[in-house]
Motif scaffolding. Structure first.
Motif: not given
Length: 275
Positions: A147-171
């Motif tokens: 569960l840690a393997h799969h749910l951790g990756r699911a949550l983090q990939l979702t974060n990455i997609l959600r935060d594209i613009d915020e992350d780009a703003a800090i390089g």
């Protein structure tokens, strides 16, 4: 520990994290707050100002504090974390993995890593947190690790997609280079990529992988005692609703930040709050 740092209970009482923790018994909830406080502290260092060398040094001070904690010499301010480690047999390797993940951010701005590097990053900053969490939740070892393997990756990939613009703003640009290249994007300049009209094609593969990890997480949780997976089910419901909303909205710029579906999260809370 870096001067002035402290572990605190999360203030965002309306967050999906807080709701998920509310349905835990008090001792497990307090242990999760202690782990969360550690994660917030090291994340603040990785994302904070100052030179890379300074941030790396601050992370190494945290690593030394974790060494002391497991040698029963925990600093006074880490008392709650030490109690969580003792009560739930948390592993030092998982704390060190989280620090290693934060060091990947602190050493240099991540820009279009390959899939293997991104998966390692997800394992360190998300699945390692999951490996600590499933012990606190009371899951059995093998399904807990899965569960840690799969749910951790699911949550983090979702974060990455959600935060594209915020992350780009800090390089920073966490989208994998293979997915970008398949979409015809060969730049690793975060702001350029965030504005590229071909970006939705690159995001599609990340969405697919996130969904696959959510599906695997669900399969694990469906086989486990209800009480042991109440909190991760609620977290999964919240983040999967974000993923669904982003996929429905699309990833073409400009993008508005997507939040969890409140009704869906409330429904999950009411469903899983009782073991």
């Amino acid at each position: 520990m870096s001067e002035g740092a402290a572990l605190t209970v999360p203030a965002a009482t309306g967050s999906s994290f807080y709701l998920a923790m509310r349905i835990l018994p008090k001792d497990r909830r307090n242990a999760m707050y202690a782990v969360y406080g550690f994660c917030r502290a090291v994340d603040d260092i990785a994302d904070g100002g100052g030179s890379s060398a300074r941030r790396m040094a601050d992370l190494e001070r945290w690593r030394a504090d974790i060494d002391d904690l497991f040698a029963t010499r925990a600093p006074a301010q880490l008392g709650d974390l030490a109690e969580a480690v003792r009560r739930f047999d948390l592993r030092q390797a998982d704390f060190n993995a989280i620090i290693d993940g934060m060091a990947m951010d602190a050493a240099a701005d991540i820009r279009a890593p390959d899939w293997a590097t991104l998966d390692l990053y997800c394992d360190r900053v998300a699945s390692a947190v999951g490996r600590l969490s499933v012990r606190i939740f009371g899951m059995r070892a093998e399904p807990g690790e899965a569960l840690a393997h799969h749910l951790g990756r699911a949550l983090q990939l979702t974060n990455i997609l959600r935060d594209i613009d915020e992350d780009a703003a800090i390089g920073r640009l966490y989208l994998p280079r293979e997915a970008l290249a398949a979409a015809g994007i060969f730049s690793d300049e975060p702001l350029d990529v965030a504005a590229d009209p071909r970006l939705p094609a690159a995001c599609a593969e990340v969405v697919t992988r996130a969904r696959a990890h959510f599906d695997q997480s669900r399969r694990v949780m469906d086989k486990e005692p209800r009480g042991a997976v109440r909190a991760p089910r609620l977290m999964a419901a919240a983040y999967e609703s974000i993923l669904d909303r982003m996929a429905a909205r699309g990833f073409a710029p400009p993008r508005q930040r997507v939040r969890a579906d409140r009704l869906r999260v409330l429904g999950a809370f009411l469903r899983y709050r009782v073991a």
